[in-house]
Design an enzyme around this catalytic site. Sequence first.
Site, PDB file in Angstrom:
ATOM      1  N   ARG A 154      23.563  72.979   3.945  1.00  0.00           N
ATOM      2  CA  ARG A 154      22.400  72.335   3.317  1.00  0.00           C
ATOM      3  C   ARG A 154      21.790  73.230   2.238  1.00  0.00           C
ATOM      4  NH1 ARG A 154      19.649  71.777   9.078  1.00  0.00           N
ATOM      5  NH2 ARG A 154      21.863  71.787   9.588  1.00  0.00           N
ATOM      6  N   ASP A 168      33.579  79.228   6.651  1.00  0.00           N
ATOM      7  CA  ASP A 168      32.237  79.350   7.218  1.00  0.00           C
ATOM      8  C   ASP A 168      32.312  80.122   8.531  1.00  0.00           C
ATOM      9  OD1 ASP A 168      29.675  79.102   8.166  1.00  0.00           O
ATOM     10  OD2 ASP A 168      29.829  76.947   8.625  1.00  0.00           O
ATOM     11  N   ASP A 187      35.799  73.770   6.076  1.00  0.00           N
ATOM     12  CA  ASP A 187      34.412  73.493   5.702  1.00  0.00           C
ATOM     13  C   ASP A 187      34.278  73.183   4.198  1.00  0.00           C
ATOM     14  OD1 ASP A 187      31.936  73.062   6.790  1.00  0.00           O
ATOM     15  OD2 ASP A 187      31.229  75.118   6.524  1.00  0.00           O
ATOM     16  N   LYS A 236      29.688  82.570  14.306  1.00  0.00           N
ATOM     17  CA  LYS A 236      30.235  81.564  15.214  1.00  0.00           C
ATOM     18  C   LYS A 236      31.081  82.222  16.292  1.00  0.00           C
ATOM     19  CE  LYS A 236      30.657  77.779  11.851  1.00  0.00           C
ATOM     20  NZ  LYS A 236      29.829  76.784  12.537  1.00  0.00           N
ATOM     21  N   GLU A 255      24.299  76.735   6.635  1.00  0.00           N
ATOM     22  CA  GLU A 255      24.440  77.154   5.236  1.00  0.00           C
ATOM     23  C   GLU A 255      24.749  75.994   4.301  1.00  0.00           C
ATOM     24  OE1 GLU A 255      26.898  77.059   7.287  1.00  0.00           O
ATOM     25  OE2 GLU A 255      28.396  76.068   6.034  1.00  0.00           O
TER      26      GLU A 255
HETATM   27  N1  BES Z   1      30.298  73.675   9.020  1.00  0.00           N
HETATM   28  C1  BES Z   1      29.409  73.644  10.121  1.00  0.00           C
HETATM   29  C2  BES Z   1      29.426  72.296  10.842  1.00  0.00           C
HETATM   30  C3  BES Z   1      30.626  72.009  11.667  1.00  0.00           C
HETATM   31  C4  BES Z   1      30.839  72.613  12.878  1.00  0.00           C
HETATM   32  C5  BES Z   1      31.541  71.072  11.233  1.00  0.00           C
HETATM   33  C6  BES Z   1      31.943  72.314  13.632  1.00  0.00           C
HETATM   34  C7  BES Z   1      32.641  70.749  11.996  1.00  0.00           C
HETATM   35  C8  BES Z   1      32.856  71.375  13.174  1.00  0.00           C
HETATM   36  C9  BES Z   1      27.999  73.887   9.629  1.00  0.00           C
HETATM   37  O1  BES Z   1      27.881  74.805   8.608  1.00  0.00           O
HETATM   38  C10 BES Z   1      27.240  74.445  10.788  1.00  0.00           C
HETATM   39  O2  BES Z   1      27.572  75.503  11.230  1.00  0.00           O
HETATM   40  N2  BES Z   1      26.240  73.700  11.260  1.00  0.00           N
HETATM   41  C11 BES Z   1      25.466  74.103  12.374  1.00  0.00           C
HETATM   42  C12 BES Z   1      24.037  73.788  12.058  1.00  0.00           C
HETATM   43  C13 BES Z   1      23.056  74.369  13.040  1.00  0.00           C
HETATM   44  C14 BES Z   1      23.085  75.884  12.983  1.00  0.00           C
HETATM   45  C15 BES Z   1      21.685  73.848  12.717  1.00  0.00           C
HETATM   46  C16 BES Z   1      25.945  73.319  13.587  1.00  0.00           C
HETATM   47  O3  BES Z   1      26.289  72.157  13.459  1.00  0.00           O
HETATM   48  O4  BES Z   1      25.994  73.906  14.660  1.00  0.00           O
HETATM   49 ZN    ZN Z   2      29.444  74.978   7.337  1.00  0.00          ZN
HETATM   50 MN    MN Z   3      27.802  76.783   9.290  1.00  0.00          MN
END
Ligand code: BES
Ligand code: ZN
Ligand code: MN
Length: 497
Positions: free
Chosen positions: A353, A272, A290, A279, A351
Amino acid sequence: MKFSIISEIKKQKIPCLVVGLFESDKLSPAIKQLDTISEGWISQLIKKGEISTKLGDTTLLYQVPNLLVDKLLFVGCGKEADFNEKEYKQFVIKATGQIITKQISDVVFLLSDLNKSKGYQFARQLVEEVHQQVYRFDQFKVKKKQPAIALSSVKLAISGSKENIKQAKLGLEHGLAISSAINATKDLANLPPNICNAAYLAAQGQQLAKSHTSIKTTVVGEAGLKKLKMGAYLAVGEGSANESMMTIMEYQGAANKKAKPIVLVGKGLTFDSGGISIKPAAGMDEMKYDMCGAASVFGVMQAIAELKLPVNVTGVMAGCENMPGSKAYRPGDILTTMSGQTVEVMNTDAEGRLVLCDVLTYVERFNPEAVIDIATLTGACIVALGHHYTGVIANDDELAARLVTASKQASDKAWQLPMDDDFQKQIDSPFADMANAAGRDGGTITAGCFLARFTEKYQWAHLDIAGTAWKSGAAKGATGRPVAMLVQYLLNRVGKN
Ligand code: BES
Ligand code: ZN
Ligand code: MN
């Protein structure tokens, strides 16, 4: 590694005997016996303070007089009255640490003074802890770290009633299946994203069906996802050269083949990057993890097939890669999900969800008894629960409670977060039925709210494992969570302990 239960240690030559020692003026029965054979040698050393009884302290003795034992490893157990699960865990960890450094291959744990009526718990915990301690992921290292693991045989000397010994054997069996499932989950999760992509997950799923006739695996590639109208799932994978693939593993264990299955859905983002909403560079390598939700589904399927649990379980690994690029989906896009509901993309990094919502619609066709999805879904979950607890969100409080209970029993902690309509407003969109991201506040819950809109037809729980699926820093690596909790939930479901 071989594990077995024995009830007698007399008259056999033992390369290494591990003995727990309580702080007490009196020697426990098993140690008293050893002391008598050694003509008081052990009690003398204890008196002189040469053998510590402090919890976790270890003392390794060689050539104890008259004993048919090469090495005798004492592990301090502290006060007997305070000796519970946590202390027992310390006992096993410290003993195993010594066994690894001394490169011992063959050991007997003398548990007769410790286990009393807890044969099941003690055997299972020992098997799981030892596996955890000896786990290495070094297949990509040419120069392996030393010391290598020499341990190949572990015997548990358990006493007590016939029932206690029978229970210990069951604990051993469960511990072995859970440990090997955890190892499989860790291995899959630790693999680099240039090797472990959605097709790799699919191949693993097919391999599992080859080794277990009780499992049938089906793989749906992008053409199939398109036919199913999984517009959200497909959009996430658009930017990647690796094909999105949904792997469905159907395990039939119930006597009634038509019994409603429990369905597990694992987020399988093999990488991801965040996509166009990319990111930051620091720590991005960890986004290979992920796919830990999918890896845990794989592990659970393996465990229940090994244990031949009498229940039907369908596991889905939602394999996909989130990359930026000229074909990638973008913020502002409006996607049509398989359910027909539309989603405005606010952030391509939300992504998980999008992939899950379509799979959650897809699994309606299995007429599930319950659906549990497992996902490294939100960074917000780490803010809320740290790295200790998996987050639980559900549309059914009883299902949530059963999962939390299982998590306690399996020492794989989970905590339920609330979810109600007050949060739903946060994912309103001016242009579509909903947005894929809300503000920071309550991020784990709003992600849950999003998924809840796709799970109205069945009992559903969501496990956010963002904080628990892997460790960062010096001990970087997958944890195998929440395999233990899920297998426990299924063991409870079939009434098998
Ligand atoms: N896979 C990530 C969540 C994540 C981040 C898990 C860091 C473990 C460590 C997920 O896809 C994500 O990026 N979520 C975002 C959602 C936001 C953009 C609403 C997040 O948590 O920042
Ligand atoms: Zn993710
Ligand atoms: Mn993500």
